[in-house]
Structure formats: structure tokens, C-alpha cells
Scaffold this motif. Structure first.
Motif, PDB file in Angstrom:
ATOM      1  N   SER A  72       0.832  -1.208   0.000  1.00  0.00           N
ATOM      2  CA  SER A  72       0.000   0.000   0.000  1.00  0.00           C
ATOM      3  C   SER A  72       0.866   1.257   0.000  1.00  0.00           C
ATOM      4  CB  SER A  72      -0.968   0.006   1.188  1.00  0.00           C
ATOM      5  OG  SER A  72      -0.276  -0.017   2.418  1.00  0.00           O
ATOM      6  N   PHE A  73       2.032   1.202   0.636  1.00  0.00           N
ATOM      7  CA  PHE A  73       2.972   2.325   0.631  1.00  0.00           C
ATOM      8  C   PHE A  73       3.435   2.624  -0.792  1.00  0.00           C
ATOM      9  CE2 PHE A  73       7.328   4.043   1.253  1.00  0.00           C
ATOM     10  CZ  PHE A  73       7.015   5.131   2.046  1.00  0.00           C
ATOM     11  N   LEU A  74       3.845   1.585  -1.522  1.00  0.00           N
ATOM     12  CA  LEU A  74       4.324   1.762  -2.897  1.00  0.00           C
ATOM     13  C   LEU A  74       3.208   2.205  -3.840  1.00  0.00           C
ATOM     14  CD1 LEU A  74       6.646  -1.365  -3.153  1.00  0.00           C
ATOM     15  CD2 LEU A  74       7.344   1.031  -2.948  1.00  0.00           C
ATOM     16  N   VAL A  75       2.070   1.545  -3.772  1.00  0.00           N
ATOM     17  CA  VAL A  75       0.972   1.855  -4.691  1.00  0.00           C
ATOM     18  C   VAL A  75       0.411   3.251  -4.417  1.00  0.00           C
ATOM     19  CG1 VAL A  75      -1.356   1.181  -5.383  1.00  0.00           C
ATOM     20  CG2 VAL A  75       0.417  -0.548  -5.132  1.00  0.00           C
ATOM     21  N   SER A  76       0.237   3.610  -3.155  1.00  0.00           N
ATOM     22  CA  SER A  76      -0.286   4.945  -2.854  1.00  0.00           C
ATOM     23  C   SER A  76       0.709   6.026  -3.253  1.00  0.00           C
ATOM     24  CB  SER A  76      -0.659   5.075  -1.377  1.00  0.00           C
ATOM     25  OG  SER A  76       0.489   4.959  -0.548  1.00  0.00           O
ATOM     26  N   GLY A  77       2.007   5.730  -3.127  1.00  0.00           N
ATOM     27  CA  GLY A  77       3.019   6.696  -3.567  1.00  0.00           C
ATOM     28  C   GLY A  77       2.966   6.922  -5.065  1.00  0.00           C
ATOM     29  N   LEU A  78       2.882   5.848  -5.824  1.00  0.00           N
ATOM     30  CA  LEU A  78       2.796   5.967  -7.277  1.00  0.00           C
ATOM     31  C   LEU A  78       1.502   6.676  -7.685  1.00  0.00           C
ATOM     32  CD1 LEU A  78       3.903   5.322 -10.083  1.00  0.00           C
ATOM     33  CD2 LEU A  78       2.714   3.130  -9.940  1.00  0.00           C
ATOM     34  N   SER A  79       0.398   6.296  -7.087  1.00  0.00           N
ATOM     35  CA  SER A  79      -0.893   6.921  -7.413  1.00  0.00           C
ATOM     36  C   SER A  79      -0.885   8.410  -7.069  1.00  0.00           C
ATOM     37  CB  SER A  79      -2.031   6.239  -6.663  1.00  0.00           C
ATOM     38  OG  SER A  79      -2.126   4.897  -7.051  1.00  0.00           O
ATOM     39  N   THR A  80      -0.323   8.755  -5.938  1.00  0.00           N
ATOM     40  CA  THR A  80      -0.246  10.156  -5.536  1.00  0.00           C
ATOM     41  C   THR A  80       0.634  10.939  -6.501  1.00  0.00           C
ATOM     42  OG1 THR A  80      -0.568   9.552  -3.222  1.00  0.00           O
ATOM     43  CG2 THR A  80       0.340  11.734  -3.642  1.00  0.00           C
ATOM     44  N   ALA A  81       1.758  10.367  -6.901  1.00  0.00           N
ATOM     45  CA  ALA A  81       2.655  11.040  -7.838  1.00  0.00           C
ATOM     46  C   ALA A  81       1.979  11.254  -9.192  1.00  0.00           C
ATOM     47  CB  ALA A  81       3.946  10.240  -8.009  1.00  0.00           C
ATOM     48  N   VAL A 119       4.894  15.464  -8.209  1.00  0.00           N
ATOM     49  CA  VAL A 119       5.801  15.483  -7.055  1.00  0.00           C
ATOM     50  C   VAL A 119       6.190  16.934  -6.797  1.00  0.00           C
ATOM     51  CG1 VAL A 119       7.978  14.657  -6.118  1.00  0.00           C
ATOM     52  CG2 VAL A 119       6.630  13.169  -7.596  1.00  0.00           C
ATOM     53  N   ASP A 120       5.748  17.453  -5.668  1.00  0.00           N
ATOM     54  CA  ASP A 120       6.054  18.826  -5.294  1.00  0.00           C
ATOM     55  C   ASP A 120       6.382  18.874  -3.808  1.00  0.00           C
ATOM     56  OD1 ASP A 120       3.592  18.491  -4.099  1.00  0.00           O
ATOM     57  OD2 ASP A 120       2.542  19.932  -5.356  1.00  0.00           O
ATOM     58  N   ALA A 121       6.410  20.050  -3.240  1.00  0.00           N
ATOM     59  CA  ALA A 121       6.778  20.208  -1.832  1.00  0.00           C
ATOM     60  C   ALA A 121       5.795  19.513  -0.895  1.00  0.00           C
ATOM     61  CB  ALA A 121       6.876  21.688  -1.487  1.00  0.00           C
ATOM     62  N   ALA A 122       4.523  19.428  -1.284  1.00  0.00           N
ATOM     63  CA  ALA A 122       3.504  18.819  -0.421  1.00  0.00           C
ATOM     64  C   ALA A 122       3.319  17.332  -0.701  1.00  0.00           C
ATOM     65  CB  ALA A 122       2.179  19.549  -0.600  1.00  0.00           C
ATOM     66  N   PHE A 123       4.121  16.758  -1.605  1.00  0.00           N
ATOM     67  CA  PHE A 123       3.950  15.361  -2.004  1.00  0.00           C
ATOM     68  C   PHE A 123       3.965  14.407  -0.814  1.00  0.00           C
ATOM     69  CE2 PHE A 123       6.025  11.300  -3.079  1.00  0.00           C
ATOM     70  CZ  PHE A 123       5.041  10.772  -3.906  1.00  0.00           C
ATOM     71  N   PHE A 161       0.706  14.460   1.210  1.00  0.00           N
ATOM     72  CA  PHE A 161      -0.416  13.818   0.525  1.00  0.00           C
ATOM     73  C   PHE A 161      -0.211  12.310   0.396  1.00  0.00           C
ATOM     74  CE2 PHE A 161      -1.235  18.187  -0.776  1.00  0.00           C
ATOM     75  CZ  PHE A 161      -2.594  18.262  -0.514  1.00  0.00           C
ATOM     76  N   TRP A 162       1.038  11.893   0.198  1.00  0.00           N
ATOM     77  CA  TRP A 162       1.336  10.459   0.096  1.00  0.00           C
ATOM     78  C   TRP A 162       0.977   9.755   1.398  1.00  0.00           C
ATOM     79  CZ3 TRP A 162       6.902   8.275  -1.139  1.00  0.00           C
ATOM     80  CH2 TRP A 162       6.848   6.883  -1.238  1.00  0.00           C
ATOM     81  N   LEU A 163       1.479  10.285   2.511  1.00  0.00           N
ATOM     82  CA  LEU A 163       1.196   9.659   3.801  1.00  0.00           C
ATOM     83  C   LEU A 163      -0.285   9.739   4.150  1.00  0.00           C
ATOM     84  CD1 LEU A 163       4.326  10.762   5.847  1.00  0.00           C
ATOM     85  CD2 LEU A 163       3.882   8.564   4.736  1.00  0.00           C
ATOM     86  N   SER A 164      -0.950  10.822   3.735  1.00  0.00           N
ATOM     87  CA  SER A 164      -2.394  10.943   3.963  1.00  0.00           C
ATOM     88  C   SER A 164      -3.166   9.892   3.180  1.00  0.00           C
ATOM     89  CB  SER A 164      -2.883  12.337   3.560  1.00  0.00           C
ATOM     90  OG  SER A 164      -2.286  13.317   4.367  1.00  0.00           O
ATOM     91  N   ALA A 165      -2.648   9.492   2.032  1.00  0.00           N
ATOM     92  CA  ALA A 165      -3.286   8.445   1.234  1.00  0.00           C
ATOM     93  C   ALA A 165      -2.888   7.058   1.728  1.00  0.00           C
ATOM     94  CB  ALA A 165      -2.902   8.601  -0.239  1.00  0.00           C
ATOM     95  N   TRP A 166      -1.649   6.931   2.202  1.00  0.00           N
ATOM     96  CA  TRP A 166      -1.137   5.612   2.573  1.00  0.00           C
ATOM     97  C   TRP A 166      -1.803   5.036   3.820  1.00  0.00           C
ATOM     98  CZ3 TRP A 166       2.970   4.641   6.486  1.00  0.00           C
ATOM     99  CH2 TRP A 166       3.250   3.273   6.592  1.00  0.00           C
ATOM    100  N   LEU A 167      -1.949   5.816   4.856  1.00  0.00           N
ATOM    101  CA  LEU A 167      -2.470   5.270   6.115  1.00  0.00           C
ATOM    102  C   LEU A 167      -3.880   4.694   5.979  1.00  0.00           C
ATOM    103  CD1 LEU A 167      -0.900   7.768   8.655  1.00  0.00           C
ATOM    104  CD2 LEU A 167      -0.272   5.384   8.248  1.00  0.00           C
TER     105      LEU A 167
END
Length: 76
Positions: A23-32, A37-41, A44-50
Motif C-alpha cells: 500500500s505504501f508503494l501503490v499509494s506513492g505511485l498513485s499520488t505522484a 511530485v512537489d513540496a507537499a507530495f 499527501f502520500w502519507l495521507s493516502a497511505w495510512l
């Protein structure tokens, strides 16, 4: 590292680690892909991952035995 989890909990620990990493990898890719990928990435990644992990962990515990049976039937 010395083992500290009882063997009877191995499937649960496996599911916890597998669902967490996947879920960490998939949410990171989906978020990107969705936001770029910016300063708030990272935020948002961690907000999606948990929440993704909260769904993925019980799903893995339920689905894994079914998948093991299917694999057992199709592998020679």
C-alpha cells in the motif's frame, strides 16, 4: 535480529508487512501520478497511505488463504 513474535502469529505479521509495503508503494505511485511530485507530495502520500493500509491489512488476511488454495490447485 532475534525473533520475538510467536510462530502462530506468522500469517498475521506477514499480512501486516506485505499490506504495509504494497500500500505504501501503490499509494506513492498513485499520488505522484495524480498530483505530481512537489513540496507537499510527502504529506499527501502519507495521507493516502495510512487509510489504504487500514483497508489493505484486513483484506490481505481474508484474501491470502483463498489465493493460497487457488495457487495450490493450479501449480503442478
Amino acid at each position: 535480529m532475534r525473533p520475538f513474535v510467536p510462530r502462530r502469529l506468522e500469517p498475521v505479521v506477514f499480512g501486516l508487512l506485505l499490506s504495509g509495503l504494497m500500500s505504501f508503494l501503490v499509494s506513492g505511485l498513485s499520488t505522484a501520478i495524480a498530483r505530481g511530485v512537489d513540496a507537499a507530495f510527502l504529506f499527501f502520500w502519507l495521507s493516502a497511505w495510512l487509510p489504504s493500509w487500514a483497508l489493505a491489512f484486513p483484506a490481505v488476511l481474508v484474501v491470502a488463504p483463498v489465493v493460497r488454495r487457488i495457487v495450490g490447485r493450479i501449480v503442478i
